[in-house]
Design a protein around this motif. Structure first.
Motif, PDB file in Angstrom:
ATOM      1  N   PRO A 160       5.484   6.594  -6.347  1.00 37.56           N
ATOM      2  CA  PRO A 160       6.865   6.987  -6.604  1.00 37.56           C
ATOM      3  C   PRO A 160       6.914   8.334  -7.318  1.00 37.56           C
ATOM      4  O   PRO A 160       5.946   8.750  -7.954  1.00 37.56           O
ATOM      5  CB  PRO A 160       7.390   5.872  -7.518  1.00 37.56           C
ATOM      6  CG  PRO A 160       6.180   5.361  -8.206  1.00 37.56           C
ATOM      7  CD  PRO A 160       5.060   5.476  -7.222  1.00 37.56           C
TER       8      PRO A 160
ATOM      9  N   VAL B 107       3.701   1.654  -1.959  1.00 35.49           N
ATOM     10  CA  VAL B 107       4.607   1.744  -3.118  1.00 35.49           C
ATOM     11  C   VAL B 107       3.936   2.444  -4.295  1.00 35.49           C
ATOM     12  O   VAL B 107       4.465   2.496  -5.379  1.00 35.49           O
ATOM     13  CB  VAL B 107       5.076   0.348  -3.579  1.00 35.49           C
ATOM     14  CG1 VAL B 107       5.847  -0.334  -2.482  1.00 35.49           C
ATOM     15  CG2 VAL B 107       3.896  -0.497  -4.034  1.00 35.49           C
ATOM     16  N   ASN B 108       2.778   2.977  -4.047  1.00 40.50           N
ATOM     17  CA  ASN B 108       1.983   3.472  -5.172  1.00 40.50           C
ATOM     18  C   ASN B 108       2.361   4.861  -5.651  1.00 40.50           C
ATOM     19  O   ASN B 108       1.910   5.298  -6.693  1.00 40.50           O
ATOM     20  CB  ASN B 108       0.502   3.501  -4.774  1.00 40.50           C
ATOM     21  CG  ASN B 108      -0.008   2.121  -4.498  1.00 40.50           C
ATOM     22  OD1 ASN B 108       0.663   1.142  -4.825  1.00 40.50           O
ATOM     23  ND2 ASN B 108      -1.166   2.013  -3.877  1.00 40.50           N
TER      24      ASN B 108
ATOM     25  N   ALA C 234      10.812   6.602  -9.589  1.00 40.08           N
ATOM     26  CA  ALA C 234      10.657   5.705 -10.733  1.00 40.08           C
ATOM     27  C   ALA C 234      11.943   5.694 -11.559  1.00 40.08           C
ATOM     28  O   ALA C 234      12.722   6.656 -11.552  1.00 40.08           O
ATOM     29  CB  ALA C 234       9.482   6.157 -11.591  1.00 40.08           C
ATOM     30  N   ASN C 235      12.135   4.598 -12.240  1.00 40.24           N
ATOM     31  CA  ASN C 235      13.357   4.495 -13.056  1.00 40.24           C
ATOM     32  C   ASN C 235      13.055   4.159 -14.498  1.00 40.24           C
ATOM     33  O   ASN C 235      13.931   3.737 -15.248  1.00 40.24           O
ATOM     34  CB  ASN C 235      14.302   3.459 -12.453  1.00 40.24           C
ATOM     35  CG  ASN C 235      13.593   2.136 -12.209  1.00 40.24           C
ATOM     36  OD1 ASN C 235      12.892   1.641 -13.085  1.00 40.24           O
ATOM     37  ND2 ASN C 235      13.750   1.572 -11.021  1.00 40.24           N
ATOM     38  N   GLY C 236      11.795   4.321 -14.878  1.00 41.42           N
ATOM     39  CA  GLY C 236      11.469   4.098 -16.284  1.00 41.42           C
ATOM     40  C   GLY C 236      11.386   2.639 -16.661  1.00 41.42           C
ATOM     41  O   GLY C 236      11.332   2.308 -17.839  1.00 41.42           O
ATOM     42  N   GLY C 237      11.384   1.771 -15.692  1.00 38.93           N
ATOM     43  CA  GLY C 237      11.258   0.359 -15.999  1.00 38.93           C
ATOM     44  C   GLY C 237      12.570  -0.377 -16.091  1.00 38.93           C
ATOM     45  O   GLY C 237      12.599  -1.567 -16.412  1.00 38.93           O
TER      46      GLY C 237
ATOM     47  N   ARG D 155      14.275  -1.211 -13.709  1.00 39.12           N
ATOM     48  CA  ARG D 155      14.131  -2.211 -12.657  1.00 39.12           C
ATOM     49  C   ARG D 155      12.644  -2.300 -12.311  1.00 39.12           C
ATOM     50  O   ARG D 155      11.895  -1.348 -12.566  1.00 39.12           O
ATOM     51  CB  ARG D 155      14.960  -1.808 -11.429  1.00 39.12           C
ATOM     52  CG  ARG D 155      16.465  -1.900 -11.683  1.00 39.12           C
ATOM     53  CD  ARG D 155      17.268  -1.158 -10.661  1.00 39.12           C
ATOM     54  NE  ARG D 155      17.120   0.286 -10.783  1.00 39.12           N
ATOM     55  CZ  ARG D 155      17.754   1.029 -11.700  1.00 39.12           C
ATOM     56  NH1 ARG D 155      18.567   0.460 -12.546  1.00 39.12           N
ATOM     57  NH2 ARG D 155      17.556   2.333 -11.766  1.00 39.12           N
ATOM     58  N   GLU D 156      12.256  -3.423 -11.760  1.00 43.42           N
ATOM     59  CA  GLU D 156      10.833  -3.617 -11.534  1.00 43.42           C
ATOM     60  C   GLU D 156      10.280  -2.642 -10.510  1.00 43.42           C
ATOM     61  O   GLU D 156       9.209  -2.070 -10.684  1.00 43.42           O
ATOM     62  CB  GLU D 156      10.576  -5.059 -11.091  1.00 43.42           C
ATOM     63  CG  GLU D 156      10.764  -6.053 -12.237  1.00 43.42           C
ATOM     64  CD  GLU D 156      10.447  -7.475 -11.821  1.00 43.42           C
ATOM     65  OE1 GLU D 156      10.542  -7.776 -10.609  1.00 43.42           O
ATOM     66  OE2 GLU D 156      10.121  -8.291 -12.697  1.00 43.42           O
ATOM     67  N   LEU D 157      11.029  -2.446  -9.459  1.00 40.25           N
ATOM     68  CA  LEU D 157      10.566  -1.514  -8.433  1.00 40.25           C
ATOM     69  C   LEU D 157      11.263  -0.169  -8.588  1.00 40.25           C
ATOM     70  O   LEU D 157      12.409  -0.108  -9.071  1.00 40.25           O
ATOM     71  CB  LEU D 157      10.856  -2.076  -7.036  1.00 40.25           C
ATOM     72  CG  LEU D 157       9.925  -3.193  -6.545  1.00 40.25           C
ATOM     73  CD1 LEU D 157      10.393  -3.675  -5.179  1.00 40.25           C
ATOM     74  CD2 LEU D 157       8.488  -2.696  -6.459  1.00 40.25           C
ATOM     75  N   PRO D 158      10.620   0.865  -8.215  1.00 35.71           N
ATOM     76  CA  PRO D 158      11.305   2.167  -8.210  1.00 35.71           C
ATOM     77  C   PRO D 158      12.530   2.123  -7.293  1.00 35.71           C
ATOM     78  O   PRO D 158      12.690   1.208  -6.484  1.00 35.71           O
ATOM     79  CB  PRO D 158      10.238   3.125  -7.665  1.00 35.71           C
ATOM     80  CG  PRO D 158       8.943   2.449  -7.954  1.00 35.71           C
ATOM     81  CD  PRO D 158       9.207   0.985  -7.822  1.00 35.71           C
TER      82      PRO D 158
ATOM     83  N   GLU E 211       0.817  -1.219   0.000  1.00 36.12           N
ATOM     84  CA  GLU E 211       0.000   0.000   0.000  1.00 36.12           C
ATOM     85  C   GLU E 211       0.848   1.265   0.000  1.00 36.12           C
ATOM     86  O   GLU E 211       0.308   2.361  -0.125  1.00 36.12           O
ATOM     87  CB  GLU E 211      -0.934  -0.016   1.207  1.00 36.12           C
ATOM     88  CG  GLU E 211      -1.954  -1.128   1.144  1.00 36.12           C
ATOM     89  CD  GLU E 211      -2.965  -1.028   2.269  1.00 36.12           C
ATOM     90  OE1 GLU E 211      -3.021   0.029   2.929  1.00 36.12           O
ATOM     91  OE2 GLU E 211      -3.703  -2.005   2.478  1.00 36.12           O
TER      92      GLU E 211
ATOM     93  N   THR F 286       8.007  10.491 -10.256  1.00 40.23           N
ATOM     94  CA  THR F 286       8.437  10.235 -11.637  1.00 40.23           C
ATOM     95  C   THR F 286       9.743  10.979 -11.896  1.00 40.23           C
ATOM     96  O   THR F 286      10.096  11.922 -11.179  1.00 40.23           O
ATOM     97  CB  THR F 286       7.381  10.704 -12.637  1.00 40.23           C
ATOM     98  OG1 THR F 286       7.268  12.119 -12.549  1.00 40.23           O
ATOM     99  CG2 THR F 286       6.034  10.062 -12.346  1.00 40.23           C
ATOM    100  N   ARG F 287      10.410  10.537 -12.914  1.00 39.40           N
ATOM    101  CA  ARG F 287      11.693  11.193 -13.213  1.00 39.40           C
ATOM    102  C   ARG F 287      11.497  12.657 -13.576  1.00 39.40           C
ATOM    103  O   ARG F 287      12.304  13.510 -13.238  1.00 39.40           O
ATOM    104  CB  ARG F 287      12.400  10.451 -14.345  1.00 39.40           C
ATOM    105  CG  ARG F 287      12.947   9.107 -13.896  1.00 39.40           C
ATOM    106  CD  ARG F 287      13.415   8.294 -15.063  1.00 39.40           C
ATOM    107  NE  ARG F 287      12.325   8.043 -15.997  1.00 39.40           N
ATOM    108  CZ  ARG F 287      12.466   7.401 -17.148  1.00 39.40           C
ATOM    109  NH1 ARG F 287      13.656   6.972 -17.511  1.00 39.40           N
ATOM    110  NH2 ARG F 287      11.440   7.210 -17.947  1.00 39.40           N
ATOM    111  N   ALA F 288      10.392  12.919 -14.274  1.00 37.97           N
ATOM    112  CA  ALA F 288      10.124  14.316 -14.637  1.00 37.97           C
ATOM    113  C   ALA F 288       9.872  15.160 -13.394  1.00 37.97           C
ATOM    114  O   ALA F 288      10.369  16.285 -13.274  1.00 37.97           O
ATOM    115  CB  ALA F 288       8.929  14.378 -15.580  1.00 37.97           C
TER     116      ALA F 288
END
Lengths: 886, 256
Positions: free
Chosen positions: A733, A730-731, A772-775, A777-780, A728, A735-737
């Motif tokens: 993160p 981890v929703n 976030a890492n843009g994918g 890695r699976e988790l931020p 609950e 974003t990189r922007a």
């Protein structure tokens, strides 16, 4: 001079360039003697010419009458004089020219003879005079005598067989001519004299060839003015002046100059001397008007042919006092200010005038200009002093030299030779081709109508280099010992001047090659703009070699202002900057102080330093700066520190040419002795707050490391199996922007972190984000956004490791794989628990000891693994309440 | 007689053919299946059975994956759940924990198991699968009987999730309803839920099933085609999908 007669005589006689005066030798007429020498005076002075046209062969007449009074005595009349003339100077109108080479000369020895004196072929004028004490009117010829070595011309006046005087010609540094009759005999007192120098002696009884002797000025702009200065033996003086109207028919004068401009080299981009030949054909026909005299000369070298900075090395300059422009003083310009030679060929002198070409002192010359040239052609007792301005186009460096108001004298050839060799003053265009020099000449006759001239030359050697850009690059620390302080040097070279010029330098240092900023005061923003930074902020020096050829000039030069590199504050988005100050002083030139700012970017993740220079100045006050060798030495003690990794690395660069071409040379870099460094950092973790099952505990990690060890390269922390990731939480993160915009949502803030480094005065501190890492890695990621003097993002990857496959147990793992190779004495990170806690207890933490697996890798390859017990807040009074569900 | 037998066989074939309902609407493609095992059931009385549920959620080509928000299954009146007859587990006992941990805590209340698959999509992250074992515990959630579907996954990090299926008595029969929390709906895309419920225990010398059923065949008929369940799926960003799962049964023991 009989006033009543003068007009008649003027009609009959012609003027002469040199004035006349004379003295008597032997018997002299006696007057009553000086009555009052203070009343020495010129009572009459008149000049005249037989032809008013400019440039026309024309008789020059001058008549002089000295003060004398007649009184009656019992036995007749006598004259009272007021002193005896010693010297008479007649300053001729500018441009009035006599050509002593046109007729044979007579030796002085023969001239002074009473009989068998000078031959009629050497007679160039006539004289009529009356001398007190000698009865009657005397008349005779004016002879062209053989001048002494240092005399441009010498004339002899011989009104009777035993009466004569000499006139020698003095030419001022500005080319003005004065006819001087000095040391007149004391035995005779001049009453008056009329002297005529013939325009064409052959037309006045001279049996020689028909040639022009006296020629009118070729200007119609100013009156035909002659000045007489007389000095008596009693040291009394008087002056007089007479004028005729300006000459006429200037538009009829021929003027057909030509020019040749030829470099001494044809190597593209190379240094070169220059041969300039100006030809002005002179008319020789006495029935024609003379060629107009050259007034202004402007020579514009082709674009691309510029001043070579290399020439400044060892070059001196000549001050106005040393040159004595417009003055009749000896030239004492230093030898090192000579950049060439000049030679003037004129038909009115037997030998050409030769002399040096000097560089005038910057800003202290007749034009207050950066560059000016002095020329001093001399010979036959003549020493001219010419000064010309050299304009440099501020954007292209194109050179235009201008010599204005040249002496009103004829010449047929003018040769200027600017020196050749590696220190030649000029540089050829870097591109092969044909280039055109443009010139514009005006005459004194038609000063507003220039005659455009041009000449071309070809550059056809070393052409293969044009357009290339292959600079050399080397960089490194003097002592590569891992973790040690050492001076750092960066050098960019450009072997071929024909190649594109260097315009910008960007260099990226290897990871771990850092600087100890702590304790270095920064240069202020205002000072940084000018380079006038305090000495305390200096961290190094620079050396710049510039110019054409294989011997560029290097700055700084001995005895001149030093260079410096200062540490300054934020610039163009970078946290620090380097101000490189280069006083552009070389040889006689001071082109001002150049301050080039270099933004020092620090990579957010690796702390790699990238220095990006501002554009290097390509031209300073019109002097193109052809960079050949740029060195930056950062040698402040205890400033640059080596990496503690001995992996082979590189110092990379991006060098940009003035044409935009990019070259990316690099230099290998490898520290040494890493194995000698210890590695034993300590990492302590503690969980606090909610200790019960399903609770979200807070996590604190404290890392400490003594100095002198290898820096940390990676840290992996495997949490106890009791720790889950709370679905609950981890929703949200960042974003990189959002992160880039510093606009992360509050829910993405997991905690805080602080790093202390001996390289910095203040610690870096900031939030820890779930980013976030843009994918990738699976988790931020968990990102510690460390902010302060520099910004560092310490990125941790979150995943898990299956530790018991049979039971399906995995443990949360956090890996900081890219820890900057920088010394850190202490690092603290706290992840919040509770409602925003990322971790979730799958069991009561107080039920048993919780161990964490820690693996730390040193930058030097050493590892340090531990499996300590996590400290918990069990037993403390401030237990947090476990989160309950269901 | 022969004709009746032929009809019964036909109905069974029909039920088998309709065993997986696939419904596509608004880009959502949902597969729903429910089966009772065994299918031979008594006409009168009840027999413990296993209820096998399977849900797959997909998207039509080019459409976005729908986000399941709630799931409801209205069982036939011929099927009955008996949560009160079985030990119960509280969600706090198993959440969070590993599957082994949950079993260790609430093993007595285990009434079924299965698999779970979802796709997790966090902002600016590539979607990644989350799979895990499902353990179904008889329990209580907010004071109401429920089947607690405990999911434990180890990728990408150890995490546990418990989805309560509330059990209620509807007009026709029992209703199972599960609602996913909003936070889960935002990031989780349920792709598959497979669960078989059907524990038995002895009570008073009798064998009691957590799920028991009978065959609603009419007198004289050896089989029946009946609506085993009505399924309703609600999505966060598309209309609900409803379906009726017609299944067949045969009368156990060859009764007519």
């Amino acid at each position: 001079m009989k006033k009543a007669r003068i007009s008649l005589v003027r009609l009959a006689l012609a003027a002469i360039a040199a004035a006349a005066a004379f003295g008597a030798v032997g018997t002299s007429a006696l007057a009553a003697g000086p009555f009052d020498p203070s009343e020495y005076a010129i009572t009459g002075f008149e000049v005249g010419s037989s032809d008013p046209r400019a440039g026309a062969p024309s008789d020059f007449f001058n008549g002089i009458e000295m003060k004398a009074d007649e009184f009656t005595k019992p036995f007749g009349k006598e004259w009272i004089t007021y002193g005896t003339s010693k010297r008479l100077d007649i300053k001729l109108p500018p441009g009035l020219v006599g050509d002593p080479t046109a007729y044979p000369t007579c030796s002085i020895e023969r001239f002074v003879r009473a009989f068998d004196s000078c031959p009629p072929e050497s007679a160039v004028g006539s004289v009529e005079t009356e001398v007190f004490g000698i009865v009657g009117l005397l008349n005779g010829d004016v002879y062209n005598l053989t001048p002494g070595e240092d005399q441009p011309a010498l004339f002899g006046l011989k009104p009777s067989f035993n009466l004569y005087a000499f006139i020698h010609v003095e030419v001022s540094a500005d080319g003005e001519i004065t006819a001087v009759s000095d040391d007149l005999p004391v035995g005779g007192v001049l009453a008056w004299s009329d002297v005529t120098m013939f325009g064409v002696p052959a037309d006045n009884g001279n049996p020689g060839p028909r040639r022009a002797f006296m020629t009118n000025p070729t200007t119609c702009a100013s009156p035909y003015t002659v000045q007489l200065d007389a000095v008596s033996y009693e040291n009394y003086t008087d002056s007089a002046e007479d004028s005729e109207p300006p000459r006429t028919n200037c538009e009829d004068l021929p003027f057909e100059p030509s020019i040749s401009v030829e470099p001494t080299s044809d190597v593209a981009g190379g240094p070169t001397g220059l041969n300039v030949d100006l030809t002005v054909p002179q008319t020789e026909d006495p029935d024609q008007l003379a060629t107009a005299h050259v007034k202004d000369v402007t020579v514009a070298l082709p674009e691309g042919m510029v001043l070579s900075a290399s020439s400044a090395a060892g070059l001196g300059s000549c001050s106005p006092e040393q040159f004595g422009y417009h003055e009749e003083t000896p030239i004492t310009c230093p030898l090192d200010s000579k950049v060439g030679e000049v030679e003037v060929e004129t038909h009115i002198l037997e030998e050409p005038l030769k002399g040096p070409v000097y560089v005038a002192k910057q800003d202290d010359n007749p034009f207050d200009s950066l560059i000016a040239l002095y020329m001093a052609p001399a010979g036959s007792g003549v020493e001219l002093k010419l000064a010309g301005k050299v304009d440099l186009d501020p954007s292209t460096g194109r050179l235009t030299s201008t010599f204005l108001n040249n002496p009103q004298q004829p010449f047929t050839e003018l040769h200027v030779r600017l020196k050749d060799g590696p220190r030649a003053p000029l540089a050829l265009p870097a591109t092969c081709g044909t280039y055109k020099t443009e010139a514009d000449l005006t005459s004194w006759a038609m000063p507003d109508e220039g005659v455009p001239l041009s000449d071309t030359f070809t550059v056809d050697q070393n052409c293969g280099k044009q357009g290339q850009f292959t600079p050399g690059f080397s960089a490194g620390t003097v002592d590569p010992s891992a973790g040690a302080f050492s001076p750092f040097t960066l050098r960019v070279t450009r072997a071929e001047n024909a190649q594109q010029n260097l315009a910008r330098i960007e260099a990226t240092l290897p990871q771990g090659l850092l600087a100890k900023l702590a304790g270095v005061p920064l240069c202020g923003e205002a000072e940084a703009a000018t380079g006038n930074c305090p000495a305390a902020s200096q961290v190094g020096t620079t050396t710049v070699g510039a110019g054409a050829g294989d011997q560029p000039v290097f700055v700084p030069q001995p005895g001149r202002a030093p260079t410096a590199a200062y540490l300054a504050g934020p610039y163009k988005g970078a946290p620090y900057s380097l101000v490189v100050k280069v006083p552009a002083q070389a040889g006689p030139f001071d082109l001002g102080t150049v301050a080039v700012r270099n933004a020092l970017h620090v990579d957010l993740t690796t702390t790699q330093v990238t220095a990006k220079s501002d554009p290097l100045p390509q031209i300073l006050q019109g002097v193109p700066i052809s960079y050949r060798d740029v060195r930056v030495d950062i040698d402040r003690p205890g400033f640059i520190v080596n990496p503690t990794s001995c992996e082979p690395m590189a110092i990379t660069s991006m060098l940009v040419s003035a044409a935009g071409t990019v070259a990316s040379p690099s230099d290998r870099f490898q520290a040494s002795g890493c194995r000698n460094l210890g590695f034993g950092p300590k990492l302590k973790l503690s969980l606090s707050g909610q200790m019960k099952k399903s609770g979200n505990p807070a996590l604190k990690a404290v890392l400490t490391q003594p100095s002198g060890q290898a820096n940390i390269g990676a840290v992996t922390v495997m949490l106890p199996a009791s720790q889950f990731i709370d679905n609950e939480h981890v929703n949200n993160p960042c974003t990189r922007a959002q992160y880039a915009a510093n606009a992360c949502p509050p829910a993405s803030i997991l905690g805080t972190a602080t790093a202390y480094s001996p390289l910095l005065d203040q610690p870096l501190t900031g939030n820890v984000y779930f980013r976030a890492n843009g994918g990738e890695r699976e988790l931020p990621d968990i990102v510690a956004a460390l902010r302060g003097a520099i910004s560092v993002d310490l990125v941790g990857y979150v995943d898990s490791v299956v530790t018991n496959k049979k039971k399906g147990i995995s443990r949360v793992r956090n890996r900081f794989m890219l820890v900057p190779d920088a010394p850190v004495s202490r690092f603290e990170m706290t992840l919040k628990g509770g409602k925003v806690g990322l971790l979730e207890n799958s069991q009561n933490l107080c039920a048993r000891k919780q161990r964490v697996a820690i693996a730390m890798d040193g930058q030097n390859g050493r590892v340090h693994d531990t499996n300590p017990v996590i400290k918990t807040s069990c037993g403390s009074k401030s237990k947090g309440k476990a989160k309950r569900r269901g | 007689m022969t004709r009746i037998a032929i009809v019964a066989v036909f109905l069974l074939l029909l039920a088998t053919a309709a065993s997986a309902e696939t419904i596509q609407r608004d880009g959502a493609r949902v597969g729903i299946d429910a089966q009772l095992m065994p299918q031979a059931l008594p006409r009168e009385g009840e027999k413990p059975v296993r209820l096998r549920l399977m849900l797959t959620v997909g998207a039509a080509p080019g459409a976005e994956l729908p986000r399941l928000r709630a799931l409801e299954l209205r069982l036939s009146r011929s099927v009955r759940l008996r949560p009160a007859a079985f030990p119960r587990c509280r969600i706090g006992q198993i959440q969070p924990s590993t599957s082994a941990g949950a079993l260790a805590t609430c093993g007595d209340a285990l009434v079924g198991e299965g698999r779970f698959a979802a796709e997790i999509l966090l902002p600016e992250q590539a979607p990644f699968p989350s799979r895990g074992k499902v353990l179904a515990f008889n329990g209580v959630y907010r004071g109401r009987p429920a089947i607690l579907a405990h999911v434990y996954g180890i990728r990408p990090a150890p995490n546990a999730y418990t989805l309560p299926f509330l059990i209620s008595a509807g007009a026709g029969g029992n209703v199972l309803r599960a609602s996913l929390p909003r936070a889960t709906v935002e990031t989780g895309f349920v792709r598959q839920l497979r669960m078989t419920i059907g524990a038995t225990r002895r009570s008073g010398g009798k064998r009691v099933g957590y799920v028991s059923a009978r065959c609603p065949a009419t007198a004289g008929s050896g089989s029946a085609l009946y609506p085993l369940a009505r399924a309703s799926l609600e999505f966060a960003d598309s209309a609900a999908i409803r379906g009726k799962l017609m299944r067949g049964c045969s009368v156990a023991g060859g009764e007519r």
